[in-house]
Design a protein around this motif. Sequence first.
Motif, PDB file in Angstrom:
ATOM      1  N   GLU A 159      25.817  20.361 112.428  1.00 55.41           N
ATOM      2  CA  GLU A 159      24.735  19.887 112.076  1.00 55.41           C
ATOM      3  C   GLU A 159      24.610  18.342 112.774  1.00 55.41           C
ATOM      4  OE1 GLU A 159      25.206  18.650 107.691  1.00 55.41           O
ATOM      5  OE2 GLU A 159      25.337  20.773 107.329  1.00 55.41           O
ATOM      6  N   LEU A 163      20.769  18.163 115.133  1.00 58.45           N
ATOM      7  CA  LEU A 163      20.031  16.885 114.586  1.00 58.45           C
ATOM      8  C   LEU A 163      19.811  16.016 115.946  1.00 58.45           C
ATOM      9  CD1 LEU A 163      20.653  16.173 110.954  1.00 58.45           C
ATOM     10  CD2 LEU A 163      19.065  17.879 112.028  1.00 58.45           C
ATOM     11  N   SER A 164      21.075  15.829 116.584  1.00 53.46           N
ATOM     12  CA  SER A 164      21.024  15.001 117.917  1.00 53.46           C
ATOM     13  C   SER A 164      20.137  15.408 119.006  1.00 53.46           C
ATOM     14  CB  SER A 164      22.426  14.841 118.326  1.00 53.46           C
ATOM     15  OG  SER A 164      23.031  14.135 117.329  1.00 53.46           O
ATOM     16  N   ALA A 166      17.650  17.655 118.411  1.00 53.92           N
ATOM     17  CA  ALA A 166      16.397  17.556 118.036  1.00 53.92           C
ATOM     18  C   ALA A 166      15.829  16.140 118.223  1.00 53.92           C
ATOM     19  CB  ALA A 166      16.234  17.734 116.501  1.00 53.92           C
ATOM     20  N   ARG A 167      16.439  15.332 118.122  1.00 58.60           N
ATOM     21  CA  ARG A 167      15.902  14.005 118.452  1.00 58.60           C
ATOM     22  C   ARG A 167      15.945  13.525 119.649  1.00 58.60           C
ATOM     23  NH1 ARG A 167      18.997  12.685 113.628  1.00 58.60           N
ATOM     24  NH2 ARG A 167      20.776  11.929 114.951  1.00 58.60           N
ATOM     25  N   CYS A 174      15.976  23.086 113.059  1.00 64.10           N
ATOM     26  CA  CYS A 174      16.104  23.019 111.527  1.00 64.10           C
ATOM     27  C   CYS A 174      17.676  23.589 111.370  1.00 64.10           C
ATOM     28  CB  CYS A 174      15.439  23.974 110.721  1.00 64.10           C
ATOM     29  SG  CYS A 174      15.392  23.795 108.834  1.00 64.10           S
ATOM     30  N   GLY A 240      14.206  18.955 112.378  1.00 62.00           N
ATOM     31  CA  GLY A 240      14.885  17.667 112.252  1.00 62.00           C
ATOM     32  C   GLY A 240      15.607  17.757 110.751  1.00 62.00           C
ATOM     33  N   GLU A 241      15.409  18.474 110.136  1.00 65.81           N
ATOM     34  CA  GLU A 241      15.644  18.530 108.930  1.00 65.81           C
ATOM     35  C   GLU A 241      17.074  19.456 108.474  1.00 65.81           C
ATOM     36  OE1 GLU A 241      14.528  16.334 106.412  1.00 65.81           O
ATOM     37  OE2 GLU A 241      12.884  15.648 107.729  1.00 65.81           O
ATOM     38  N   ILE A 242      17.707  19.068 107.451  1.00 66.14           N
ATOM     39  CA  ILE A 242      18.738  19.850 106.648  1.00 66.14           C
ATOM     40  C   ILE A 242      18.300  20.308 105.393  1.00 66.14           C
ATOM     41  CG2 ILE A 242      21.090  19.931 105.891  1.00 66.14           C
ATOM     42  CD1 ILE A 242      21.884  17.429 107.599  1.00 66.14           C
TER      43      ILE A 242
END
Length: 325
Positions: A159, A163-164, A166-167, A174, A240-242
């Motif tokens: 996770e 997300l890293s 993605a940013r 996702c 960028g979401e969980i």
Amino acid sequence: MHILVTGGAGFIGSHLVEHHLAKGDAVHVVDNLSTGRFENIEPFLDNPRFHFDEADILTWAGLEKAATWADRIYHMAAVVGVFRVLEDPIRVLATNIAGTERLLRFASAGRWKPQIVIASSSEVYGPTPAELLREDAMLYVQSAGKSRWNYALSKLADEAQGLSYARQYNIPICVVRLFNTVGPRQTGRYGMVLPRFVEQALSGGPITIYGGGTQTRSFCDVRDTVVALDLLADTPAASGEIVNVGNDREISISALADLVCARAKMNVERQHLSYVEAYGQQYDDILRRKPSLEKLVRLTGFTHQWRLEETLDDLIAQYRKRKAG
């Protein structure tokens, strides 16, 4: 659309393949068949839009080319199942963490940024006392030294990586926390409770219940799961979401055994095993696991199409057909 499914010969992955072939997409699967099964993807081999490589994502030389070819990637490759997690904790960490990092590194280096869905797990919530599990909840991680939690730790690392990336690279990623996905093609080989109960009931029993049986779970049909994953990948706001993906109908394990017997029309004995008897070591179980689906519904408008009884009927029919064959 070009679809890459890592772990695509697995139970969920093969349903993603079927779903996207039906939509007219080109699908590439990579799987080392350690937990996936060739028979899950064998019906697709004659389809000119399907390609399969039997390989390990940790070492496969073709991963970079496949990742940069894809418009969308479903990253399902992982060591899964309670028995595998307890027996081979090092493999769990290596495959689940290093494999994800390698995939994301190649995907970020391409000329375009593919849509990526990373499969995480409800296991990351740990032994929380919360009655309803929300994506923004505090997570409970047990102290080091218990390999039972290696799977949850590896998924938390996945996770964070997703997300890293993605940013930092502006990739539409996702992360989905899957809750007890069940349905056709699933086996009880690695500890999955529903197909194990079905096989035991139809074989004349006994049905073995680990622990007291009062622990509850929420089961989601795989055909609902793949629709939810497709919707999330298509939803820019999910980047960028969980997001929890599952079903919020809760049932105890003892009640599940009763339901299996009722649907199979089999009256068999129930046998309770301690966790030490079941797994060969002490095992910390989670008493409740019910997802909040508010975020999933808000982002996608998703609705379930399959009830647990219907899923059970299909699993029972599948087992009887296989046994007759």
